[in-house]
Each structure stands twice: as structure tokens, then as C-alpha cells.
Scaffold this motif. Structure first.
Motif, mmCIF file in Angstrom:
data_model
loop_
_atom_site.group_PDB
_atom_site.id
_atom_site.type_symbol
_atom_site.label_atom_id
_atom_site.label_comp_id
_atom_site.label_asym_id
_atom_site.label_seq_id
_atom_site.Cartn_x
_atom_site.Cartn_y
_atom_site.Cartn_z
ATOM 1 N N SER A 1 0.815 -1.223 0.000
ATOM 2 C CA SER A 1 0.000 0.000 0.000
ATOM 3 C C SER A 1 0.844 1.267 0.000
ATOM 4 C CB SER A 1 -0.924 0.015 1.230
ATOM 5 O OG SER A 1 -0.154 -0.031 2.423
ATOM 6 N N ILE A 2 2.122 1.141 -0.328
ATOM 7 C CA ILE A 2 3.013 2.298 -0.320
ATOM 8 C C ILE A 2 4.130 2.060 -1.331
ATOM 9 C CG2 ILE A 2 4.571 1.432 1.485
ATOM 10 C CD1 ILE A 2 4.604 4.309 2.623
ATOM 11 N N GLY A 3 4.755 3.145 -1.768
ATOM 12 C CA GLY A 3 5.869 3.025 -2.712
ATOM 13 C C GLY A 3 6.859 4.164 -2.534
ATOM 14 N N PHE A 4 8.083 3.916 -2.971
ATOM 15 C CA PHE A 4 9.165 4.902 -2.863
ATOM 16 C C PHE A 4 9.866 5.014 -4.214
ATOM 17 C CE2 PHE A 4 8.520 2.690 1.100
ATOM 18 C CZ PHE A 4 8.427 3.712 2.042
ATOM 19 N N ILE A 5 9.893 6.221 -4.750
ATOM 20 C CA ILE A 5 10.542 6.452 -6.034
ATOM 21 C C ILE A 5 11.781 7.315 -5.819
ATOM 22 C CG2 ILE A 5 10.339 7.649 -8.261
ATOM 23 C CD1 ILE A 5 7.404 6.834 -8.324
ATOM 24 N N GLU A 6 12.926 6.831 -6.275
ATOM 25 C CA GLU A 6 14.136 7.657 -6.313
ATOM 26 C C GLU A 6 14.072 8.443 -7.621
ATOM 27 O OE1 GLU A 6 19.012 7.337 -6.540
ATOM 28 O OE2 GLU A 6 17.868 5.619 -5.788
ATOM 29 N N PHE A 7 13.879 9.736 -7.488
ATOM 30 C CA PHE A 7 13.562 10.598 -8.622
ATOM 31 C C PHE A 7 14.715 11.570 -8.873
ATOM 32 C CE2 PHE A 7 12.103 14.819 -9.887
ATOM 33 C CZ PHE A 7 11.303 14.572 -10.989
ATOM 34 N N GLY B 1 18.284 15.756 -13.257
ATOM 35 C CA GLY B 1 19.530 16.186 -13.885
ATOM 36 C C GLY B 1 19.990 17.568 -13.493
ATOM 37 N N THR B 2 19.204 18.311 -12.721
ATOM 38 C CA THR B 2 19.600 19.671 -12.377
ATOM 39 C C THR B 2 20.518 19.734 -11.157
ATOM 40 O OG1 THR B 2 17.639 20.076 -11.012
ATOM 41 C CG2 THR B 2 17.479 20.594 -13.368
ATOM 42 N N VAL B 3 20.490 18.696 -10.326
ATOM 43 C CA VAL B 3 21.419 18.542 -9.200
ATOM 44 C C VAL B 3 21.779 17.073 -9.104
ATOM 45 C CG1 VAL B 3 20.692 20.523 -7.805
ATOM 46 C CG2 VAL B 3 19.493 18.342 -7.580
ATOM 47 N N LEU B 4 22.863 16.786 -8.381
ATOM 48 C CA LEU B 4 23.294 15.396 -8.266
ATOM 49 C C LEU B 4 22.392 14.591 -7.348
ATOM 50 C CD1 LEU B 4 25.475 13.353 -9.087
ATOM 51 C CD2 LEU B 4 26.755 14.049 -7.040
ATOM 52 N N ALA B 5 21.987 15.188 -6.220
ATOM 53 C CA ALA B 5 21.203 14.445 -5.228
ATOM 54 C C ALA B 5 19.785 14.192 -5.745
ATOM 55 C CB ALA B 5 21.153 15.222 -3.924
ATOM 56 N N PRO B 6 19.295 12.964 -5.646
ATOM 57 C CA PRO B 6 17.930 12.670 -6.068
ATOM 58 C C PRO B 6 16.928 13.091 -4.987
ATOM 59 C CG PRO B 6 18.951 10.688 -5.218
ATOM 60 C CD PRO B 6 20.012 11.759 -5.152
ATOM 61 N N MET B 7 15.675 13.087 -5.336
ATOM 62 C CA MET B 7 14.591 13.302 -4.368
ATOM 63 C C MET B 7 13.853 11.978 -4.169
ATOM 64 S SD MET B 7 11.104 15.561 -4.759
ATOM 65 C CE MET B 7 11.759 17.149 -4.245
ATOM 66 N N GLN B 8 13.454 11.724 -2.941
ATOM 67 C CA GLN B 8 12.588 10.567 -2.701
ATOM 68 C C GLN B 8 11.141 11.014 -2.774
ATOM 69 O OE1 GLN B 8 13.003 6.830 -0.186
ATOM 70 N NE2 GLN B 8 12.052 8.232 1.267
ATOM 71 N N ILE B 9 10.383 10.351 -3.628
ATOM 72 C CA ILE B 9 8.944 10.586 -3.732
ATOM 73 C C ILE B 9 8.236 9.411 -3.074
ATOM 74 C CG2 ILE B 9 6.990 10.858 -5.291
ATOM 75 C CD1 ILE B 9 8.861 12.127 -7.316
ATOM 76 N N VAL B 10 7.444 9.717 -2.053
ATOM 77 C CA VAL B 10 6.704 8.696 -1.322
ATOM 78 C C VAL B 10 5.223 8.810 -1.687
ATOM 79 C CG1 VAL B 10 6.156 7.755 0.958
ATOM 80 C CG2 VAL B 10 8.350 8.910 0.580
ATOM 81 N N TYR B 11 4.591 7.673 -1.938
ATOM 82 C CA TYR B 11 3.153 7.686 -2.213
ATOM 83 C C TYR B 11 2.494 6.511 -1.485
ATOM 84 C CZ TYR B 11 4.083 3.891 -5.505
ATOM 85 O OH TYR B 11 4.462 2.693 -6.050
ATOM 86 N N ASP B 12 1.209 6.655 -1.275
ATOM 87 C CA ASP B 12 0.459 5.543 -0.675
ATOM 88 C C ASP B 12 -0.766 5.255 -1.536
ATOM 89 O OD1 ASP B 12 -1.385 7.533 -0.069
ATOM 90 O OD2 ASP B 12 -0.742 7.719 2.020
ATOM 91 N N ASP B 13 -1.666 4.419 -1.017
ATOM 92 C CA ASP B 13 -2.802 4.007 -1.847
ATOM 93 C C ASP B 13 -3.854 5.090 -2.024
ATOM 94 O OD1 ASP B 13 -3.778 3.972 0.707
ATOM 95 O OD2 ASP B 13 -4.140 1.812 0.789
ATOM 96 N N GLN B 14 -3.583 6.279 -1.440
ATOM 97 C CA GLN B 14 -4.489 7.401 -1.662
ATOM 98 C C GLN B 14 -4.079 8.242 -2.867
ATOM 99 O OE1 GLN B 14 -7.373 7.707 0.283
ATOM 100 N NE2 GLN B 14 -6.555 5.693 0.828
ATOM 101 N N VAL B 15 -2.908 7.931 -3.453
ATOM 102 C CA VAL B 15 -2.467 8.665 -4.620
ATOM 103 C C VAL B 15 -3.432 8.404 -5.774
ATOM 104 C CG1 VAL B 15 -1.003 6.871 -5.639
ATOM 105 C CG2 VAL B 15 -0.403 9.276 -5.980
#
Length: 456
Positions: free
Chosen positions: A38-44, A47-61
Motif C-alpha cells: 500500500s506504499i511506494g518509494f521512487i528515487e527521482f 539532472g539539475t542537481v546530483l542528489a535525487p529526491m525521494q517521492i513517497v506515495y500511498d494508496d491514496q495517490v
């Protein structure tokens, strides 16, 4: 046209305090997607910076099932609230993730470390990896640093021709350029230019003409050498930085090279701190200390004759033990001087004229020329420069001696207001290698051209 409501990750990083708690939209790609019931994690990343962002979503997305089906490598647009995440960075609690471009299951880049050899085979995809995101951003910033250095000092940027009739280095390792049909007998008089032409190995000779009009100029562009070499430091197409300075002797030439290298290191260090930290951790753990050593120390200036005496004393430590005056030093000899003897960059000066190019100023001893190569730890030769021969008769005699057809226009520069002038060439890829710790030239140029390799 770009969506004006979309933020780049560089904006998110720069304005993290004021953006915390706000709903924003980002666009980029999925590096890794971890899914649970019921949840997921995307390493997003975008290309504009080196560090990625973590996008977290659940079943309400919105459209949860479609989001869970998104694969690594896909292009997405995500909207959600920015909240504090790991290591102080913001992460997104996504309300909506839209698939902009799907990616098939055979996508070669998976969330694991790939070898450099494997990534060279997919050079069109390797910019998506963190390693090459770091390397090619450093390359971009280093190019800007080069222009900053020269432009701020009044140099004129000159675009020299890529098609030429001269072989400035006199080595014959050139690529022929012709419009004649392949496989048929070649006749220079039938060619497009009416004479044999080749891709330029340097812009130096043409830059000299402009230095004798503007005082200080530089070129920065691609050059081509058909040298049948498959070493880690040779490529057939590479970029060269070549300043030329009137009223400048060899000492001034070395002063310029040293100041430029230090200036580039400083600018890259300030602008690419995250990239250099990443490269220091994963590529070369001595990178930052080595760059600091170069930027904070005076470069050694050592004559070739003195260097030969030092190398003779350590001849048994080399694979090539035959050390003698007049020898064209190998990389192991050059690196020994910088890494073992002085532990910092070394200008090697006053080489025997027989192992240097015809255009270099002949010293009064009749045996050496006013040349200087900059040797740096970890690479060997980074810069090759000289005071140019300004005596018409000496230059003409030397050209004939070296089998180089005397070009009237080049010789005439010595007749028509000629003066002391100097310059150097710096292979940009070797500079990027030094700045990143990457040891193979194929990994610091987007699409390498080497012997037997023209894949893209």
C-alpha cells in the motif's frame, strides 16, 4: 515550452526552507522504484542537481495501480507536498504521479553498480547514472571556468578552422578530408579545396596570427589526431584550450598556465562541491586532497637536463630503465617526478630540440628549445607550451629540417611586426580527468572516438 509551475530539483534544494510544506510539481525520471502493498518509494532525479529526491506515495495517490506499474527509467511528472526527509533533504508526499514516457522491462540501467566498460557500450544512456551526472556537470562547469579565466583578463576568443592544409605538429597523424569518391584514385587538384586537406590537430598557428593583432587570444574547440593509440589517455577527437600571447616569454607562458589551472580548480570546487564529494567517495578517495594540493602550492620549475639526472639515479625503479639526455620521457618517468620526488605539479623546461616541434624558440645553446610541459600527479602531462620562434630564418630552416612545408603566411608573421610570443595547449579531457579522478579519457567525453570505435 517548459511548464512555468514546475520546479527543478535545484530550485527545491536552494529554497528548501521556504518550500517546506508547500505543494509543488517536478518533472524527471525514475532511477529506482520500490513497491510495497500500500506504499511506494521512487528515487527521482531531473539532472539539475546530483542528489535525487525521494517521492513517497500511498494508496491514496491518484490512480494507485497505474503508479505502482511505473518502471525504472520512466519519465514522470509528480505533484505533492514537500516534507523533511533523510539527511535534511526535502522529500515529496505525492498526491499525483503521471507517466510521461514509459520504459520497457529491458532497460539496461538497474539499481546497482555497473562497470565503466558496460556503460561505454550504452553511452547514450550513461548520462543517467550518478557517476556520469557528476562527471559531465564537472566538465560543463570546467568549460565555463576556462572562459571565465580568459575573458576576465581581456583575451579574445578566436574560432580557428577545423579543416586545414597544415600539419602543425609535423607528425603526419591527420585525418584526410575530401569530397572525392571513396575507392577511386585520389587527386588533390580535383579536391573541393584544390589541395590536400585534413582535420585540424591544433588551432595554434592561426591563433598566433590573432595574438599579433589583439595581444592575447585563446581557442577552445575540437581537434583531431589519427594516432593509432589505444591507451587510457588518447582519443582521436578531443577538445583543446590554446592561448597565445604577444610580448610574452616562456616564464609568462608558465605563469598563465599555472594561474589558469588553479583558477579552474577553484571555480569547479566552489560550483560542484556535491559532485566532487561524490567522486571523492566513489572514484578517487584522494581527489579532494590532490586538488587542494595543486591549488595551494607553487608549481615546481625544473629543466629537462636536471630531470634526466634525477631519473638516472632511480632508473631501476622504471619499466623503461634506459634514461639518457635526449630521451622522450615516458608517462612513468613524468609521474615519478610529480608523485614521488616533488609531490606536486612540475613544469619541465628546455627540452632537446630534436624531440620538440619546429615552431619552438631555439635557445642560445643550440641544443634546446624554450618549451615547458606541465606534469601533474596522477595524469602526467597536462599542458604543453613554448615560446614561439620569432626569427624568420631560424624558423624557416627548422621547418625544412623537420620536413614541414614552409607556409609563407606563417613565416611572414615574423617579418611583419613580429615579436616575442608564447602559448600552450591544454587537453580539456585530461583536465576533466584530473578534476574528477576518472582515469580513462573515454569516460570524460560524451561520445568517445578511439581506434576502432565510432558507435554513436
Amino acid at each position: 515550452m517548459a511548464n512555468q509551475n514546475v520546479l527543478d530539483l535545484r530550485d527545491v534544494a536552494a529554497k528548501s526552507r521556504e518550500l517546506e510544506g508547500q505543494v509543488v510539481t517536478v518533472e524527471g525520471w525514475v532511477r529506482n522504484h520500490r513497491k510495497q502493498k500500500s506504499i511506494g518509494f521512487i528515487e527521482f532525479y531531473d539532472g539539475t542537481v546530483l542528489a535525487p529526491m525521494q517521492i513517497v506515495y500511498d494508496d491514496q495517490v491518484k490512480d494507485f495501480a497505474a503508479v505502482q506499474a511505473i518502471r525504472n527509467g520512466a519519465a514522470v511528472r509528480a505533484t505533492g507536498k514537500l516534507v523533511p526527509g533523510r539527511n535534511g533533504a526535502l522529500e515529496m508526499q505525492a498526491a499525483e504521479i503521471i507517466l510521461e514516457g514509459d520504459c520497457t522491462e529491458d532497460y539496461p540501467l538497474q539499481p546497482k553498480r555497473h562497470t565503466l566498460e558496460f556503460l561505454r557500450d550504452i553511452a547514450y544512456l550513461r548520462p543517467r547514472t550518478r557517476l556520469f551526472q557528476a562527471v559531465f556537470r564537472v566538465r560543463s562547469i570546467a568549460a565555463q571556468a576556462v572562459h571565465n579565466y580568459f575573458q576576465s583578463r581581456g583575451y579574445v576568443y578566436v574560432h580557428t578552422p577545423l579543416i586545414t592544409a597544415n600539419d602543425a605538429e609535423g607528425a603526419g597523424n591527420t585525418f584526410t578530408v575530401t569530397n572525392q569518391e571513396m575507392g577511386k584514385p585520389y587527386k588533390a587538384e580535383n579536391d573541393f579545396f584544390g589541395r590536400a586537406t585534413a582535420l585540424a590537430v591544433t588551432g595554434q598557428l592561426e591563433a598566433e596570427t590573432y595574438a599579433l593583432a589583439y595581444k592575447r587570444v585563446y581557442t577552445f574547440g575540437p581537434t583531431f589526431r589519427a594516432e593509432n593509440s589505444n591507451t587510457k589517455t588518447h582519443a582521436a577527437e578531443f577538445w583543446m584550450i590554446e592561448p597565445e600571447m604577444a610580448f610574452c616569454d616562456l616564464k609568462g607562458d608558465m605563469d598563465c598556465a599555472e594561474a589558469m589551472v588553479k583558477s579552474v580548480i577553484s571555480y569547479v570546487g566552489e560550483t560542484c562541491a556535491d559532485e566532487l564529494a561524490f567522486l571523492n567517495q566513489f572514484v578517487d578517495k584522494e581527489l579532494l586532497s590532490r586538488l587542494k594540493n595543486v591549488s595551494e602550492n607553487e608549481f615546481v620549475r625544473l629543466s629537462y637536463t636536471e630531470a634526466i639526472e634525477i631519473l638516472k639515479q632511480h632508473a631501476n625503479e622504471f619499466d623503461d630503465k634506459n634514461i639518457f639526455w635526449g630521451k622522450d620521457l615516458q608517462s612513468e618517468h613524468e609521474r615519478f617526478l610529480t608523485e614521488k620526488v616533488y609531490k606536486k605539479p612540475v613544469f619541465l623546461t628546455d627540452y632537446p630540440k630534436e624531440i620538440k616541434s619546429y615552431y619552438m624558440k631555439q635557445n642560445a645553446d643550440g641544443k634546446t628549445v624554450a618549451a615547458a610541459d606541465l606534469l601533474v600527479p596522477g595524469i602526467g602531462e597536462l599542458v604543453g607550451g613554448s615560446q614561439r620562434e620569432d626569427d624568420y630564418e631560424k624558423l624557416k630552416a627548422r621547418m625544412l629540417e623537420c620536413g614541414v612545408p614552409p607556409e609563407d603566411w606563417y613565416l611572414n608573421l615574423r617579418k611583419y611586426g613580429g615579436t616575442t610570443h608564447s602559448g600552450f595547449g591544454l587537453g580539456f579531457e585530461r583536465l576533466v580527468m584530473y578534476l574528477t579522478g576518472v582515469t580513462n579519457i573515454r569516460d570524460v567525453i560524451p561520445f568517445p572516438r578511439t581506434v576502432g570505435n565510432l558507435d554513436y
